[in-house]
Design an enzyme around this catalytic site. Structure first.
Site, PDB file in Angstrom:
ATOM      1  CG  ASP A 122      -1.727  -0.902   1.173  1.00 16.08           C
ATOM      2  OD1 ASP A 122      -1.813  -2.161   0.737  1.00 16.08           O
ATOM      3  OD2 ASP A 122      -2.994  -1.085   1.932  1.00 16.08           O
ATOM      4  CE  LYS A 154      -5.035   1.907   2.979  1.00 21.04           C
ATOM      5  NZ  LYS A 154      -3.800   1.238   3.577  1.00 21.04           N
ATOM      6  CE  LYS A 208      -6.663  -1.445   3.404  1.00 26.14           C
ATOM      7  NZ  LYS A 208      -5.218  -2.095   3.275  1.00 26.14           N
TER       8      LYS A 208
END
Length: 256
Positions: free
Chosen positions: A102, A165, A197
């Site tokens: 991430d 995300k 996400k």
């Protein structure tokens, strides 16, 4: 099973159970791995700092929970615009054995009008990842402006992101339904293989159900799976287990 319980069950299966605290230790990560093996099934992944990947891998193997993915973070949490450092961190994360990375998009640079550095950073980090899944954190709560949230999402997807995300969880405003709407719409327009996400701020099954509802409305019920949807959360799991009346249930017997 009630709709709320169904949402709780799904949210566990879609969860990146997270600890990203300055005081994290090997023991805290070991405990997180044990929590990820729940009476309602395993979470999709855990998300931890890179240095803890080896101990997490060892623990998950001992638990017989090899299906739980290990995610980590790079260029975190500030989203700096130094591409070389972001790439070095990403390569190191992959070398540690991360299944997923991430990375934080250089969102402040975008707010100042620089679109190219975000695109180039994501593109370079995706190249560094190879087959490892790349999730790009756009920090939607700081971007705030819907046009900036949209643009960060577009640039990330164009540069090769596997997921977009919302948040690092380190700023006052994290995942919101408004940001989810924008980001999922961009996915529907650009590439429905890209995942989404929401991270931070999802506290219970009712809120999880709201995010799932937005995703299903925009992309269809069949789109939502661990390959395309994750919840980034630390405290959510306990709430979901309470909803399922499993908070005190014994854990399944796995491994040794």
């Amino acid at each position: 099973m009630t709709d709320l319980k169904k949402a709780a069950q799904r949210a566990i299966e879609l969860m990146d159970l997270t600890t990203l605290n300055d005081d994290d230790t090997d023991q805290k990560v070991i405990d997180l791995c044990h929590k990820a093996v729940t009476p309602a099934g395993n979470t999709a992944a855990i998300c931890i700092y890179p240095r803890f990947i080896p101990i997490a891998r060892k623990t998950l193997d001992e638990l017989g929970a090899e299906d739980i993915q290990i995610a980590t973070v790079t260029n975190f949490p500030h989203g700096n615009d130094d591409i070389a450092i972001a790439v070095l961190e990403t390569r190191a994360a992959v070398a540690y054995g991360a299944d997923e990375v991430d990375v934080v998009f250089p969102y402040r640079a975008l707010m100042e009008g620089n679109e190219s550095v975000g695109y180039e950073l994501v593109k370079a980090c995706k190249e560094a990842c190879g087959d490892v899944l790349l999730k790009v954190i756009i920090e939607s709560g700081v971007l705030a402006d819907p046009a900036l949230i949209r643009r960060a999402s577009e640039l990330s997807i164009d540069a090769g992101a596997d997921f977009i995300k919302t948040s690092t969880g380190k700023v006052p405003v994290n995942a919101t339904l408004e940001a989810a709407e924008i980001m999922l719409t961009v996915i529907s327009e650009k590439n429905t293989k890209v995942g989404f996400k929401p991270a931070g701020g999802v506290r219970d099954a009712a809120q999880a159900a709201e995010f799932l509802g937005v995703a299903e409305r925009i992309l269809g019920a069949d789109w939502v799976s661990p390959r395309t949807f994750r919840f980034g959360a630390s405290s959510l799991l306990n709430s979901l287990l309470h909803t399922l009346e499993l908070a005190d249930a014994p854990k399944p017997t796995q491994g040794y």
